[in-house]
Scaffold this active site. Sequence first.
Site, PDB file in Angstrom:
ATOM      1  CE  LYS A 137      -4.250  -1.950   1.763  1.00  0.00           C
ATOM      2  NZ  LYS A 137      -3.816  -3.369   1.909  1.00  0.00           N
TER       3      LYS A 137
HETATM    4  C1  LIG Z   1      -4.410  -4.432   1.214  1.00  0.00           C
HETATM    5  C2  LIG Z   1      -3.642  -5.687   1.075  1.00  0.00           C
HETATM    6  C3  LIG Z   1      -4.031  -6.700   0.167  1.00  0.00           C
HETATM    7  C4  LIG Z   1      -5.290  -6.611  -0.672  1.00  0.00           C
HETATM    8  O1  LIG Z   1      -5.182  -5.636  -1.679  1.00  0.00           O
HETATM    9  P1  LIG Z   1      -6.480  -5.040  -2.392  1.00  0.00           P
HETATM   10  O2  LIG Z   1      -5.986  -3.909  -3.209  1.00  0.00           O
HETATM   11  O3  LIG Z   1      -7.381  -4.584  -1.266  1.00  0.00           O
HETATM   12  O4  LIG Z   1      -7.098  -6.122  -3.180  1.00  0.00           O
HETATM   13  C5  LIG Z   1      -3.226  -7.831   0.047  1.00  0.00           C
HETATM   14  N1  LIG Z   1      -2.119  -7.978   0.805  1.00  0.00           N
HETATM   15  C6  LIG Z   1      -1.726  -7.031   1.692  1.00  0.00           C
HETATM   16  C7  LIG Z   1      -0.502  -7.280   2.497  1.00  0.00           C
HETATM   17  C8  LIG Z   1      -2.454  -5.859   1.848  1.00  0.00           C
HETATM   18  O5  LIG Z   1      -2.051  -4.936   2.745  1.00  0.00           O
END
Ligand SMILES: *Cc1c(COP(=O)(O)O)cnc(C)c1O
Length: 470
Positions: free
Chosen positions: A113
């Site tokens: 993120k």
């Molecule tokens: C947020 C997150 C996801 C999922 O991603 P999306 O964009 O919500 O589908 C997967 N793995 C980790 C470690 C995350 O922080």
Amino acid sequence: MRYISTRGGMPPKPFSEILLSGLSPDGGLAIPETYPKITGDELGSWRNLDYPSLAFEILSRFVDDIPSEDLRAIIDRTYTADNFGSSDITPLRTLKPDFHILALSNGPTLAFKDIAMQLLGNLFEYVLSKTGETLNILGATSGDTGSSAEYAMRGKHGIRVFMLSPHKKMSRFQTAQMFSLQDENIFNIAIRGVFDDCQDIVKAVSNDHIFKKRHRIGTVNSINWARVMAQIVYYFKGYFAATQSNDEQVSFAVPSGNFGNICAGHVARMMGLPIKQLILATNENDVLDEFFRSGVYRPRTTSETMHTSSPSMDISKASNFERFIFDLTGRDAGKVTELWSEIDKGRAFDLSNTTLFDRIKSFGFISGNSNHASRIETIRHIYNKYSVLIDTHTADGVKVGQALRESDVPLICMETAQPAKFSESIQEAVGFEPPRPAGLEDLEDLLQRFIVKDANTEGIKSYIAEHSGC
Ligand SMILES: *Cc1c(COP(=O)(O)O)cnc(C)c1O
């Protein structure tokens, strides 16, 4: 480039006007009027670009109301080796010639993120500085999103962050990551309650339109278009790193929750990147897998949502999914509005006996799910075979990717977090604690800065009013 709403009720707007907004006024999500198409020549000329230059080429096709040199400067100060551990930003690890892992989790909070959120922090600061406005970001977190937002917004002019988290319910590592921030514009509020109490307070505050306007409350949730946009870049980067020429195709395996990451892959494919399959992986919370296999989209209730060992994928509904359905319907806003009128009433929709369901294949999507036993087994297998340690979310992607890939197309698995964040599961899989990245060895011993409050909306409102600076 202008942006419209997936429900058709918003006049086209330039990028800067949708940047700070959450939902469109009609309840839909902002989406480009058309996707920019990348020619073969352009793709060829991008192959050897470094990450910031590639990001500039791609983002400048979506952002045309920020002067080029300003956009370039924002990108250059976001995607640095300092911030992301190396100048590759998203290095590709080749386990064997047709099997790769794209490392997306080398940012400050060790999860993918950061790639979007770090850009968002700099974009927000830039746009606010132009108008002299301020923004108070209010959010609820059970882990990754909150820390990623705080590390992106810390020290930014004109921005304060009020982040609610359930008191004593996050892991020690995640708690320390957030609460050790000493920046004056970051307000960690530990709520005596569970995550849902935090989320309910955020909803209640957001529904008080007068309060929201007076105190300039905004959010950075996963439906923000700029987050999806920033994530498009690493699909191109990963493609170039795994191929020799632009005649080749690759498939991506993506651990998914809110459909943000894989939505960026979908847009990259629509732009012309030669992606064969987009392999969507869920954990036990399989609402998306169920849709791609059966055509039924049925968001879960809170009590149906499980707490799993890949917690950042524990979702009850996939907030970005509406963008894909908009494209699947041939951009029929009326149809999307009709489908989501069911969803907004707490019901489901079923595309199984329609031509839309057959069309999903032509968008490259295929899906599968994973569970605790499979992810532990996958972590162990990848470690024993390749001496590479992956986290629980990445393991879900690897498991489903290996099961569903076409054998003659190279597979790139997205690494979405680092194993250090999930030491319990790693210990279970391989029998030792994952190593900590340098500098974080004593994270839990750092001085923590937070306040504890009751799960009471009025109490939180008066705290925000006191500290919002407006
Ligand atoms: C947020 C997150 C996801 C999922 O991603 P999306 O964009 O919500 O589908 C997967 N793995 C980790 C470690 C995350 O922080």
